[in-house]
Structures are given as C-alpha cells and as structure tokens.
Design a protein around this motif. Sequence first.
Motif, PDB file in Angstrom:
ATOM      1  N   LEU A   1     -25.776  13.366 -24.241  1.00 45.61           N
ATOM      2  CA  LEU A   1     -27.126  12.903 -23.943  1.00 45.61           C
ATOM      3  C   LEU A   1     -27.941  14.132 -23.564  1.00 45.61           C
ATOM      4  CD1 LEU A   1     -29.205  10.650 -23.389  1.00 45.61           C
ATOM      5  CD2 LEU A   1     -28.299  10.554 -21.045  1.00 45.61           C
ATOM      6  N   LEU A   2     -28.962  14.434 -24.351  1.00 42.32           N
ATOM      7  CA  LEU A   2     -29.810  15.602 -24.118  1.00 42.32           C
ATOM      8  C   LEU A   2     -31.078  15.178 -23.398  1.00 42.32           C
ATOM      9  CD1 LEU A   2     -29.494  17.371 -27.603  1.00 42.32           C
ATOM     10  CD2 LEU A   2     -27.975  17.522 -25.629  1.00 42.32           C
ATOM     11  N   LEU A   3     -31.371  15.833 -22.293  1.00 44.83           N
ATOM     12  CA  LEU A   3     -32.553  15.512 -21.494  1.00 44.83           C
ATOM     13  C   LEU A   3     -33.460  16.734 -21.425  1.00 44.83           C
ATOM     14  CD1 LEU A   3     -30.848  13.635 -18.507  1.00 44.83           C
ATOM     15  CD2 LEU A   3     -31.888  12.636 -20.558  1.00 44.83           C
ATOM     16  N   ARG A   4     -34.690  16.530 -21.829  1.00 40.68           N
ATOM     17  CA  ARG A   4     -35.715  17.580 -21.732  1.00 40.68           C
ATOM     18  C   ARG A   4     -36.616  17.237 -20.556  1.00 40.68           C
ATOM     19  NH1 ARG A   4     -39.236  20.769 -25.753  1.00 40.68           N
ATOM     20  NH2 ARG A   4     -41.178  21.090 -24.590  1.00 40.68           N
ATOM     21  N   LEU A   5     -36.655  18.128 -19.582  1.00 34.52           N
ATOM     22  CA  LEU A   5     -37.517  17.964 -18.416  1.00 34.52           C
ATOM     23  C   LEU A   5     -38.605  19.033 -18.486  1.00 34.52           C
ATOM     24  CD1 LEU A   5     -34.612  16.818 -17.605  1.00 34.52           C
ATOM     25  CD2 LEU A   5     -35.372  17.063 -15.263  1.00 34.52           C
ATOM     26  N   GLU A   6     -39.858  18.578 -18.514  1.00 33.18           N
ATOM     27  CA  GLU A   6     -40.969  19.503 -18.692  1.00 33.18           C
ATOM     28  C   GLU A   6     -41.946  19.340 -17.538  1.00 33.18           C
ATOM     29  OE1 GLU A   6     -44.384  20.710 -22.021  1.00 33.18           O
ATOM     30  OE2 GLU A   6     -42.903  19.132 -22.437  1.00 33.18           O
ATOM     31  N   GLY A   7     -42.394  20.468 -17.004  1.00 34.79           N
ATOM     32  CA  GLY A   7     -43.374  20.415 -15.930  1.00 34.79           C
ATOM     33  C   GLY A   7     -43.583  21.778 -15.308  1.00 34.79           C
ATOM     34  N   ASP A   8     -44.524  21.838 -14.401  1.00 40.83           N
ATOM     35  CA  ASP A   8     -44.855  23.088 -13.721  1.00 40.83           C
ATOM     36  C   ASP A   8     -45.265  22.756 -12.277  1.00 40.83           C
ATOM     37  OD1 ASP A   8     -45.349  25.731 -13.219  1.00 40.83           O
ATOM     38  OD2 ASP A   8     -47.286  25.788 -14.260  1.00 40.83           O
ATOM     39  N   PRO A   9     -44.525  23.244 -11.299  1.00 40.16           N
ATOM     40  CA  PRO A   9     -43.391  24.169 -11.436  1.00 40.16           C
ATOM     41  C   PRO A   9     -42.097  23.419 -11.729  1.00 40.16           C
ATOM     42  CG  PRO A   9     -43.808  23.732  -9.122  1.00 40.16           C
ATOM     43  CD  PRO A   9     -44.886  23.006  -9.877  1.00 40.16           C
ATOM     44  N   LEU A  10     -41.140  24.155 -12.295  1.00 42.11           N
ATOM     45  CA  LEU A  10     -39.813  23.601 -12.521  1.00 42.11           C
ATOM     46  C   LEU A  10     -38.975  23.749 -11.254  1.00 42.11           C
ATOM     47  CD1 LEU A  10     -38.860  24.893 -16.090  1.00 42.11           C
ATOM     48  CD2 LEU A  10     -39.189  22.512 -15.409  1.00 42.11           C
ATOM     49  N   PRO A  11     -38.182  22.734 -10.917  1.00 40.18           N
ATOM     50  CA  PRO A  11     -37.343  22.846  -9.728  1.00 40.18           C
ATOM     51  C   PRO A  11     -36.117  23.713  -9.989  1.00 40.18           C
ATOM     52  CG  PRO A  11     -36.938  20.769 -10.813  1.00 40.18           C
ATOM     53  CD  PRO A  11     -38.052  21.423 -11.576  1.00 40.18           C
ATOM     54  N   ASP A  12     -35.476  24.122  -8.903  1.00 36.17           N
ATOM     55  CA  ASP A  12     -34.205  24.826  -9.026  1.00 36.17           C
ATOM     56  C   ASP A  12     -33.194  23.894  -9.697  1.00 36.17           C
ATOM     57  OD1 ASP A  12     -32.227  27.054  -8.065  1.00 36.17           O
ATOM     58  OD2 ASP A  12     -31.336  25.167  -7.394  1.00 36.17           O
ATOM     59  N   PRO A  13     -32.525  24.331 -10.766  1.00 34.94           N
ATOM     60  CA  PRO A  13     -31.655  23.410 -11.522  1.00 34.94           C
ATOM     61  C   PRO A  13     -30.466  22.887 -10.707  1.00 34.94           C
ATOM     62  CG  PRO A  13     -31.417  25.674 -12.320  1.00 34.94           C
ATOM     63  CD  PRO A  13     -32.585  25.667 -11.404  1.00 34.94           C
ATOM     64  N   GLU A  14     -29.923  23.718  -9.808  1.00 39.54           N
ATOM     65  CA  GLU A  14     -28.763  23.268  -9.030  1.00 39.54           C
ATOM     66  C   GLU A  14     -29.171  22.169  -8.055  1.00 39.54           C
ATOM     67  OE1 GLU A  14     -26.110  24.267 -10.212  1.00 39.54           O
ATOM     68  OE2 GLU A  14     -26.916  25.936 -11.384  1.00 39.54           O
ATOM     69  N   ARG A  15     -30.300  22.356  -7.379  1.00 45.76           N
ATOM     70  CA  ARG A  15     -30.782  21.326  -6.469  1.00 45.76           C
ATOM     71  C   ARG A  15     -31.185  20.062  -7.218  1.00 45.76           C
ATOM     72  NH1 ARG A  15     -34.574  24.482  -1.976  1.00 45.76           N
ATOM     73  NH2 ARG A  15     -32.897  25.832  -1.129  1.00 45.76           N
ATOM     74  N   LEU A  16     -31.752  20.255  -8.389  1.00 52.11           N
ATOM     75  CA  LEU A  16     -32.143  19.100  -9.193  1.00 52.11           C
ATOM     76  C   LEU A  16     -30.910  18.280  -9.585  1.00 52.11           C
ATOM     77  CD1 LEU A  16     -34.243  17.477 -10.821  1.00 52.11           C
ATOM     78  CD2 LEU A  16     -33.801  19.033 -12.726  1.00 52.11           C
TER      79      LEU A  16
END
Length: 233
Positions: free
Chosen positions: A42-57
């Motif tokens: 399952l591929l998820l594209r998350l788009e926005g500004d600012p982007l969160p830290d990936p580990e915390r997300l």
Amino acid sequence: MSAHSVDVQAALPEIVARLQAALGSLGLGHLQVQARLSGQRLLLRLEGDPLPDPERLLQGLLPTLEQLALSYRQRLVELFGFPLGEGIPEWHREWRYQPPPNPNSPLYRAQRGDGEAIQYVLNYLLRPQGLQARVHLHPKLSLLQVNLQAAQVPDPAWAKDFVRRVLTRLEWTFVQRLRLSGQKLGSFLPAWSQEFDLKQPVFWQSPPARLSPFPSPAPDTGEPSPPSPNPLD
C-alpha cells in the motif's frame, strides 16, 4: 488481480479517510493523503508544507496502520513525504505489520531458553535430513549440549555448520558455549564430541563449501558425491 487486491482497491477511499482523520488528530490536518496499491504494498503519498518528521509521524500513525493491517490484510505500507507542489519526495519510509508473538509457539519459547522447545525446533529442521537431536540446556553455564543421532554417524563439520546457522538465524544469545556430539542410533556412546566457545569469531565463519550431513566415500571417478541440501538454505 486477486480478490483481495480488488477488495483493498475498493476500500482505498475509506483508507484515505481514516488516515486523514488520524493526521487531523495529530495536528497534521494540512497534509493531504493519496493511496494506491502496488502488488502487495500500500503506497501512501503525504503532501504538505511543512512536512513532519517521518519517525514521529510513523509513531503517531501506528495505531491506524495496525488497524488497516488487521482490517485489510495490508501488512506492507510505504509512505512518501512530498513538499507541497514538488515531484520528488523529501523522505520515504517503509512499515511492516508484525503480528504479536504467540507465547505458546515452540519458536517463541525456544528463543527464551526453553530446552524442550529448542529440541523441538532442531528436530523440525533436522527431519528432512533423517537426523534427530537430543538437547540439554544449562542456563547457569550458558551451555547448550546437542547430540545428533541417525542411522549413520553425522558428519561433525556439517553438524557444526548446521548449529551455527541455527544460532545465527534464531539469535539464541543465552548460549555462550556449545557441546556438540554425533552418534549412531542404538549406540551407547557418541562417535565424536566437540566443544566450542561461541565468543570466538572463528566459530561463526562459514565453511568454504557446502557440506553433507553424512560422510560418504568418493566414487570410483575420484569426484566427490553431490552434497545434500541444507534445511536452512
């Protein structure tokens, strides 16, 4: 396309809605989610500004991802973080659902030092080779004794390599010493016995060639006979 893929494809709008709600609860409602399937992923594209830290997300989305895995059997998820309007992701993370361990399984108990479970696991792996193992674990000494028996005396080099691969795969860190022996079924005493200090790097070195469980005489041509397959390959 499998029926499962069709089911997940139809559920993509609901999956996106659940993820969007989870992001909102994390204070990340400004991120937009798109989802698609690629094989079993399952591929998820998350788009926005600012982007969160990936580990915390990932940590924040963990309950939702686990629910999706249980609901749709979608155990492999890849997340891509895209800055707003950009075509190249800023980060990429992979998440795989790991089901909780079964405390009653022999493998789970073996990894925690249960001698009977260790014997069960070894015998499961040895069965295709026509061997059986008797195991004694001495926790206070960090010593594992393994006696391999068969109609023909097992080859000591193969036996050492077999146990080496088992210890490497299953990470039995509670073992520091190994006492290994080979015996013919019905015999009173082992035909050979060896002891190894597992803290020494030499034990963990792979042999230069594939080994056979039983020593066999070379044919008349002088060429060695083909080795038997190893159960951990």
